[in-house]
Scaffold this motif. Structure first.
Motif, PDB file in Angstrom:
ATOM      1  N   UNK A 124      20.900  77.114 -33.193  1.00  0.00           N
ATOM      2  CA  UNK A 124      20.282  75.809 -32.972  1.00  0.00           C
ATOM      3  C   UNK A 124      18.854  76.038 -32.483  1.00  0.00           C
ATOM      4  N   UNK A 125      17.970  76.420 -33.419  1.00  0.00           N
ATOM      5  CA  UNK A 125      16.583  76.754 -33.065  1.00  0.00           C
ATOM      6  C   UNK A 125      15.672  76.270 -34.187  1.00  0.00           C
ATOM      7  N   UNK A 126      14.452  75.862 -33.838  1.00  0.00           N
ATOM      8  CA  UNK A 126      13.571  75.310 -34.873  1.00  0.00           C
ATOM      9  C   UNK A 126      13.186  76.359 -35.920  1.00  0.00           C
ATOM     10  N   UNK A 127      13.228  75.964 -37.189  1.00  0.00           N
ATOM     11  CA  UNK A 127      12.800  76.873 -38.250  1.00  0.00           C
ATOM     12  C   UNK A 127      11.275  76.914 -38.259  1.00  0.00           C
ATOM     13  N   UNK A 128      10.699  78.118 -38.383  1.00  0.00           N
ATOM     14  CA  UNK A 128       9.234  78.202 -38.336  1.00  0.00           C
ATOM     15  C   UNK A 128       8.598  77.768 -39.656  1.00  0.00           C
ATOM     16  N   UNK A 129       8.229  76.519 -39.766  1.00  0.00           N
ATOM     17  CA  UNK A 129       7.534  76.042 -40.966  1.00  0.00           C
ATOM     18  C   UNK A 129       8.373  75.047 -41.741  1.00  0.00           C
ATOM     19  N   UNK A 147      20.056  71.052 -39.415  1.00  0.00           N
ATOM     20  CA  UNK A 147      19.256  69.948 -38.861  1.00  0.00           C
ATOM     21  C   UNK A 147      17.932  70.441 -38.282  1.00  0.00           C
ATOM     22  N   UNK A 148      17.808  71.774 -38.121  1.00  0.00           N
ATOM     23  CA  UNK A 148      16.591  72.345 -37.539  1.00  0.00           C
ATOM     24  C   UNK A 148      15.594  72.821 -38.591  1.00  0.00           C
ATOM     25  N   UNK A 149      15.921  72.598 -39.870  1.00  0.00           N
ATOM     26  CA  UNK A 149      15.051  73.107 -40.938  1.00  0.00           C
ATOM     27  C   UNK A 149      14.254  71.952 -41.539  1.00  0.00           C
ATOM     28  N   UNK A 150      12.922  71.904 -41.308  1.00  0.00           N
ATOM     29  CA  UNK A 150      12.117  70.818 -41.880  1.00  0.00           C
ATOM     30  C   UNK A 150      11.928  71.034 -43.384  1.00  0.00           C
ATOM     31  N   UNK A 151      11.957  69.962 -44.130  1.00  0.00           N
ATOM     32  CA  UNK A 151      11.802  70.070 -45.579  1.00  0.00           C
ATOM     33  C   UNK A 151      11.127  68.822 -46.133  1.00  0.00           C
ATOM     34  N   UNK A 152      10.228  69.063 -47.085  1.00  0.00           N
ATOM     35  CA  UNK A 152       9.573  67.957 -47.792  1.00  0.00           C
ATOM     36  C   UNK A 152       9.975  68.076 -49.248  1.00  0.00           C
ATOM     37  N   UNK A 153      10.612  67.019 -49.769  1.00  0.00           N
ATOM     38  CA  UNK A 153      11.161  67.083 -51.122  1.00  0.00           C
ATOM     39  C   UNK A 153      10.415  66.149 -52.067  1.00  0.00           C
ATOM     40  N   UNK A 154      10.366  66.580 -53.337  1.00  0.00           N
ATOM     41  CA  UNK A 154       9.821  65.747 -54.408  1.00  0.00           C
ATOM     42  C   UNK A 154      10.766  65.837 -55.592  1.00  0.00           C
ATOM     43  N   UNK A 155      10.771  64.786 -56.398  1.00  0.00           N
ATOM     44  CA  UNK A 155      11.604  64.790 -57.596  1.00  0.00           C
ATOM     45  C   UNK A 155      10.767  64.341 -58.788  1.00  0.00           C
ATOM     46  N   UNK A 156      11.047  64.930 -59.943  1.00  0.00           N
ATOM     47  CA  UNK A 156      10.377  64.513 -61.183  1.00  0.00           C
ATOM     48  C   UNK A 156      11.439  63.940 -62.102  1.00  0.00           C
ATOM     49  N   UNK A 157      11.230  62.711 -62.562  1.00  0.00           N
ATOM     50  CA  UNK A 157      12.227  62.039 -63.406  1.00  0.00           C
ATOM     51  C   UNK A 157      11.585  61.667 -64.743  1.00  0.00           C
ATOM     52  N   UNK A 158      12.387  61.343 -65.766  1.00  0.00           N
ATOM     53  CA  UNK A 158      11.808  60.940 -67.046  1.00  0.00           C
ATOM     54  C   UNK A 158      10.912  59.692 -66.907  1.00  0.00           C
ATOM     55  N   UNK A 159       9.950  59.614 -67.781  1.00  0.00           N
ATOM     56  CA  UNK A 159       8.987  58.511 -67.742  1.00  0.00           C
ATOM     57  C   UNK A 159       9.692  57.157 -67.785  1.00  0.00           C
TER      58      UNK A 159
END
Ligand SMILES: [Zn+2]
Length: 645
Positions: free
Chosen positions: A44-49, A176-188
């Protein structure tokens, strides 16, 4: 004397010197190789980045999802990337590692060496060189292109995009300690629905704000060309994606029923465990069906007709949205302590599934009845079928306690079984429902009608409004809360019903709640619709089997006349009394009717592989279907339970 001599011989055999002779002296005898786990345990420790994840879900014709992840690293050495194995909601190690292909790891454009962990094949060891601040991971999730490979999640018109199938995470941290920024690409031109709120969009790419890996995994997307959104409350919406525009044609009455369902749930539970909630409903004949709960959304996948063939979709209404919505409280927020895990590698223990799924199954039907998603009669018919199935329809009760069935998500993972009624399956859902109906009956009767299971629901699930973390509990917490609502020997009651072998089904919620389980020769509407949509004839209580309209046997009740005639799942009935089986099973039903009392036992021509044989179905009870019949005057506790608040 002989007995003494035998005992002497046995005891001699068990001494060390004699036991060695168990292995023939010429045989080689290896020592066990120690198994050493080199994967760092979750802390239970913050992920670096912050991890950056992009899922390209635009290749819907081949159903291939391309995953790219940039993972910051603290330093050189062995980095272990984990593909989620133990999936929340599945309660089992069902992550589809077999569909991960094309794995690559690079740093500043340079290939990195990787090797899969052979003790845990969901883990990839990546050798991180000196001076590298982040690595890039690429792989494809090659999702099923045919039903026999698993649930189809992409069609030319829609897709179900689950981050948990489309990402990996670094070992060593609580998710829960792992920060993540997600993006998705879908059909037009496609629309996307999810509990996540986007932070930006560029062309077909949608970006979501930084969150933690656990919340992201709990926030899947549905995307498609045909989309409509309905508001069900200030905080709850229904997002629908369908095969075509016609399937989106919900009537105002239908939407009003869904609004009432949300309203009735809030009246039961009080506090809600989401900031906002999205039902992610897909209506498709091609996308795989689904019912998967999350804190702030649910994936609800049905076949075509949900709105436009309302009459024939009663089962979708009862056991899907009210069920999955209930899970926001029961299962997602209140989670059994031994089920909760800090990551998706730690094994889950399913001991309290009779609360997680059993009480959710219970509330699913109660909320369906209270809101009008089902009529009261449909609900009673459904309860009758459940009572029959888990009573006389489950001979396996004599060897296997309900509690042991909570291991089934891990044991069987819902694979088809030859003798389900004897083996038992995930019975904690529906038998759990029967137990909670009875718990309500006891609370009402013991409190003189002053309290009910609604009071338990509010006390157990309705604290800390808008907290969408997890609040864990144990068996003792369940017993203590029940005792606070209504003093009773709940520990003893649950011991008998859940943990002990219980040959008799827990039907007192019905039989002391104003009804009795009866069998008549007329199927309820519930059974008729099930036969129509399932394209089969349900003769479980009319000889002991279910047969498809194509003649294929899909279920045989253990120790029933069908069982005794040597019929098994996979057998095919070709003819009845010398005549070809007609498509609707009418000839079969007529033959069973004619055999009632002293009539001739139906002769079935059975086909198994290259063998044809004629068997007699020694059943003379005619057609029998379960239904509930009212007992006495005035409302019983079951009537009170199903009444709207
Ligand atoms: Zn469930």
């Amino acid at each position: 004397m002989r007995r003494v001599a035998l005992a002497l011989i046995l005891s001699t055999c068990l001494t060390g010197a004699a036991a060695a002779q168990l292995v023939p002296p010429q045989n080689s005898k290896p020592a066990a190789t120690p198994k050493i786990d080199t994967i760092p345990p979750a802390r239970d420790a913050p992920y670096p980045g912050t991890i950056k994840l992009t899922v390209d879900a635009s290749d819907v014709t081949r159903a291939i999802f391309k995953v790219h992840e940039t993972v910051p690293v603290a330093g050189p050495g062995d980095l272990v990337m984990l593909y989620p194995k133990w999936l929340p909601g599945n309660h089992s190690p069902s992550g589809q590692i077999n569909k991960v292909a094309g794995f690559r790891a690079t740093a500043n454009g340079r290939e990195l060496k990787w090797v899969r962990d052979t003790l845990d094949v969901y883990a990839f060891h990546v050798a991180v060189p000196q001076g590298v601040r982040s690595i890039d991971i690429d792989f494809q999730y090659v999702s099923p292109t045919a039903e026999n490979q698993g649930r189809v999640v992409a069609t030319p018109d829609m897709s179900s995009i689950e981050w948990i199938a489309n990402s990996m995470y670094p070992a060593g941290y609580f998710v829960r300690d792992i920060p993540i920024q997600a993006s998705v690409i879908v059909p037009t031109g496609w629309k996307v629905a999810t509990a996540l709120r986007p932070s930006g969009q560029a062309g077909n790419r949608i970006d979501y704000p930084v969150t933690n890996y656990e919340i992201l995994m709990d926030s899947p997307l549905i995307a498609g060309a045909h989309y409509r959104r309905f508001e069900l409350s200030p905080d709850v919406s229904l997002d629908v994606i369908a095969d075509n525009e016609q399937e989106l044609a919900a009537t105002p009455d239908q939407i009003a029923i869904h609004r009432r369902m949300v309203d009735q749930a809030l009246k039961v539970f009080g506090a809600q465990h989401y900031d906002h909630y999205d039902f992610l409903l897909t209506i498709s004949d091609y996308l795989g069906g689904e019912g998967l709960e999350h804190h702030r959304s649910s994936e609800d996948g049905v076949k075509r007709g949900y709105f436009i063939d309302w009459e024939n979709h009663q089962r979708d209404r009862s056991s899907l949205m009210p069920h999955e919505y209930t899970h926001s409280w029961d299962g997602k927020y209140r989670r059994a302590a031994d089920l909760w895990t800090p990551d998706y590698r730690t094994p889950m223990q399913d001991t309290l599934m009779w609360v997680y799924e059993g009480q959710t199954q219970f509330w699913g039907y109660v909320l369906a009845a209270r809101s009008g998603m089902l009529t009261k009669q449909e609900t009673l018919d459904a309860i009758a079928s459940t009572a029959a199935t888990y009573g006389p329809g489950t001979p396996g009760r004599v060897w296997r306690p309900l509690e042991d069935t909570t291991n089934d998500p891990i044991i069987a993972q819902r694979s088809p079984q030859p003798w389900r009624s004897w083996q038992r399956s995930e019975d904690y859902y529906s038998e759990g429902q029967l137990i909670w109906i009875d718990v309500d009956r006891i609370i009402r009767q013991q409190s003189g009608g002053k309290r009910s299971i609604d009071d338990f629901a509010r006390a157990f699930f309705g604290m800390r409004d808008r907290d969408y973390g997890e609040l864990t509990y144990t068996f003792d917490d369940v017993v203590d809360t029940l005792n606070r609502v209504q003093p009773y020997d709940w520990r003893g009651y649950l011991q008998k019903r859940v943990y002990d072998i219980a040959p008799i089904a827990p039907l007192e919620g019905i039989t002391q709640g104003g009804y009795r389980l009866a069998f008549t020769d007329q199927p309820t509407k519930w059974i008729k619709v099930a036969e129509k949509t399932g394209k089969n004839s349900d003769l479980t209580f009319s000889g002991g089997f279910v047969v498809g309209n194509d003649g294929k046997i899909t279920s045989v009740l253990w120790d029933s006349p069908a069982f005794n005639a040597g019929i098994a799942v996979g057998s095919e009935i070709v003819a009845v009394n010398g005549r070809k089986l007609d498509m609707m099973g009418d000839a079969l039903k007529n033959a069973i009717k004619a055999a009632a009392g002293t009539g001739p036992a139906p002769e079935l021509l059975i086909h198994d592989g290259e063998v044809y044989r004629t068997v007699k179905l020694d059943w003379h009870g005619g057609l029998r279907y379960p239904r509930l019949e009212k007992v006495g005057n005035g409302p019983g506790t079951l009537d009170a339970l199903l009444a709207p608040r």
